[in-house]
Design an enzyme around this catalytic site. Structure first.
Site, mmCIF file in Angstrom:
data_model
loop_
_atom_site.group_PDB
_atom_site.id
_atom_site.type_symbol
_atom_site.label_atom_id
_atom_site.label_comp_id
_atom_site.label_asym_id
_atom_site.label_seq_id
_atom_site.Cartn_x
_atom_site.Cartn_y
_atom_site.Cartn_z
ATOM 1 N N PRO A 1 37.845 44.388 40.805
ATOM 2 C CA PRO A 1 36.843 44.090 41.838
ATOM 3 C C PRO A 1 36.128 42.784 41.510
ATOM 4 O O PRO A 1 35.821 42.508 40.359
ATOM 5 C CB PRO A 1 35.882 45.285 41.748
ATOM 6 C CG PRO A 1 36.637 46.354 41.035
ATOM 7 C CD PRO A 1 37.581 45.661 40.119
ATOM 8 N N GLU A 2 35.889 41.979 42.538
ATOM 9 C CA GLU A 2 35.215 40.700 42.341
ATOM 10 C C GLU A 2 33.760 40.815 42.776
ATOM 11 O O GLU A 2 33.311 41.882 43.192
ATOM 12 C CB GLU A 2 35.996 39.610 43.073
ATOM 13 C CG GLU A 2 37.442 39.547 42.577
ATOM 14 C CD GLU A 2 38.295 38.468 43.197
ATOM 15 O OE1 GLU A 2 37.749 37.491 43.733
ATOM 16 O OE2 GLU A 2 39.538 38.593 43.137
ATOM 17 N N LYS B 1 30.246 40.109 37.954
ATOM 18 C CA LYS B 1 30.990 41.336 38.242
ATOM 19 C C LYS B 1 30.388 42.559 37.550
ATOM 20 O O LYS B 1 31.012 43.616 37.492
ATOM 21 C CB LYS B 1 32.447 41.170 37.816
ATOM 22 C CG LYS B 1 33.174 40.029 38.536
ATOM 23 C CD LYS B 1 34.597 39.898 38.044
ATOM 24 C CE LYS B 1 35.286 38.701 38.672
ATOM 25 N NZ LYS B 1 36.676 38.552 38.193
ATOM 26 N N GLN C 1 35.739 46.326 35.284
ATOM 27 C CA GLN C 1 36.992 45.800 34.751
ATOM 28 C C GLN C 1 38.106 45.989 35.791
ATOM 29 O O GLN C 1 37.902 45.781 36.980
ATOM 30 C CB GLN C 1 37.289 46.454 33.403
ATOM 31 C CG GLN C 1 36.196 46.146 32.373
ATOM 32 C CD GLN C 1 36.378 46.867 31.078
ATOM 33 O OE1 GLN C 1 36.548 48.083 31.045
ATOM 34 N NE2 GLN C 1 36.322 46.132 29.979
ATOM 35 N N ARG D 1 26.324 35.098 29.641
ATOM 36 C CA ARG D 1 27.376 34.123 29.907
ATOM 37 C C ARG D 1 27.364 33.659 31.360
ATOM 38 O O ARG D 1 27.780 32.544 31.669
ATOM 39 C CB ARG D 1 28.734 34.755 29.558
ATOM 40 C CG ARG D 1 29.911 33.831 29.699
ATOM 41 C CD ARG D 1 31.174 34.456 29.131
ATOM 42 N NE ARG D 1 32.350 33.642 29.390
ATOM 43 C CZ ARG D 1 32.666 32.535 28.741
ATOM 44 N NH1 ARG D 1 31.894 32.107 27.777
ATOM 45 N NH2 ARG D 1 33.757 31.844 29.034
ATOM 46 N N ASN E 1 40.411 36.516 41.416
ATOM 47 C CA ASN E 1 41.719 35.996 41.772
ATOM 48 C C ASN E 1 41.923 35.758 43.263
ATOM 49 O O ASN E 1 42.428 34.721 43.670
ATOM 50 C CB ASN E 1 42.818 36.913 41.238
ATOM 51 C CG ASN E 1 44.125 36.166 41.057
ATOM 52 O OD1 ASN E 1 44.129 35.020 40.638
ATOM 53 N ND2 ASN E 1 45.234 36.791 41.405
ATOM 54 N N ARG F 1 48.066 34.320 36.444
ATOM 55 C CA ARG F 1 47.836 35.228 37.575
ATOM 56 C C ARG F 1 48.361 34.586 38.858
ATOM 57 O O ARG F 1 48.435 33.371 38.978
ATOM 58 C CB ARG F 1 46.348 35.556 37.695
ATOM 59 C CG ARG F 1 45.785 36.210 36.435
ATOM 60 C CD ARG F 1 44.332 36.557 36.570
ATOM 61 N NE ARG F 1 44.129 37.645 37.509
ATOM 62 C CZ ARG F 1 42.931 38.133 37.825
ATOM 63 N NH1 ARG F 1 41.841 37.602 37.284
ATOM 64 N NH2 ARG F 1 42.815 39.130 38.688
#
Length: 273
Positions: A2-3, A53, A70, A125, A169, A262
């Site tokens: 999942p984005e 995410k 994840q 991050r 992605n 990917r």
């Protein structure tokens, strides 16, 4: 995986079910978190936030549940004690007097205090979350021009949560297409107009995906295809997952390639070098 848009949509559902309601029962699948079941029962959830995410559930005591879905994690919001029929493993369940929020299959779940939240490596991050309403096009342009990033290939950069949090992605392919930028380029290879187009696409495509539950295609094209009774999978994306099919803009066959390990899709005509 999942984005950002999908995690924000899940957070909205979890918040609607849980915020401002005392927790009547909580279940953690992992032994390392079991001691928090008693601590958090009876407390009120005050907010549900996302960062890239990741999701953070805030309690009236200074404790927070951090989760990252994840690849396989999935949230379900159900009526109280109503569980879905699934082969997934239940990792976290939060119940109140009316609703249950259930997280399946995710393995990255933590309970953090204020210090843990402030120093969490993933949350720290993510410097710029593209779904943050306060983020401007100028700030995104600055990221592309930043010397830490401007010599990296766009295809890997757009997957880096340190660069821009929340992208993934399918958004990578769609952003490059909307900006009309070839996937082999780096920011340093792009002219001012291309950088501006990339920054605009980062925000517009991601926000549209959030608002439309995953549709990144031009909404006028979507409306036309709906009238022609096309399936959602046929009109959802501009290029992602459409290898061999004609580009909606020029008719050229969409190409599938592998970048940064990917799959990526692009139009060789609209995104010509």
């Amino acid at each position: 995986m999942p984005e950002g848009p999908e995690i924000r949509q899940a957070a909205d559902e979890v918040a609607k079910a849980l915020v401002d309601r005392p927790v009547t029962e909580i279940f953690f699948a992992f032994d390392r978190l079991k001691s928090f079941e008693e601590t958090l029962t009876g407390e009120t959830i005050t907010a549900v936030r996302t960062r890239g995410k990741a999701m953070v559930i805030c309690f009236s005591v200074p404790l927070y549940i951090y989760s990252h879905n994840q690849l396989y994690g999935r949230w379900y919001v159900r009526n109280l004690q109503s569980y879905p029929t699934t082969n997934r493993q239940l990792r976290l369940a939060i119940h109140n007097s009316k609703k249950s929020a259930l997280l399946y299959s995710a393995s990255d779940i933590q309970v953090l205090d204020e210090h843990g939240l402030a120093t969490h490596p993933f949350l720290g991050r993510v410097e710029l979350d593209v779904l943050d309403q306060a983020v401007t096009i100028e700030e995104v342009v600055d990221r592309f021009l930043d010397k830490r990033f401007h010599r990296r290939q766009l295809t890997s950069l757009l997957l880096d949560q340190h660069f821009l949090g929340g992208l993934g992605n399918y958004l990578r392919s769609e952003i490059l297409f909307v900006a009309k930028v070839h996937p082999s380029l780096r920011p340093v290879d792009c002219d001012t107009g291309q950088i501006q187009a990339l920054a605009q696409a980062v925000l517009s495509v991601t926000h549209q995906s959030y608002l439309t539950k995953g549709i990144t295609n031009d909404l006028q094209i979507v409306a036309q295809l709906k009238e022609q009774h096309y399936k959602r999978s046929d009109y959802r994306h501009c290029v992602f997952g459409r290898q061999g099919k004609p580009c909606f803009l020029c008719g050229t066959a969409i190409v599938k390639d592998i970048y940064a390990g990917r799959r990526l899709y692009f139009c060789p005509q609209c995104q010509a070098l």
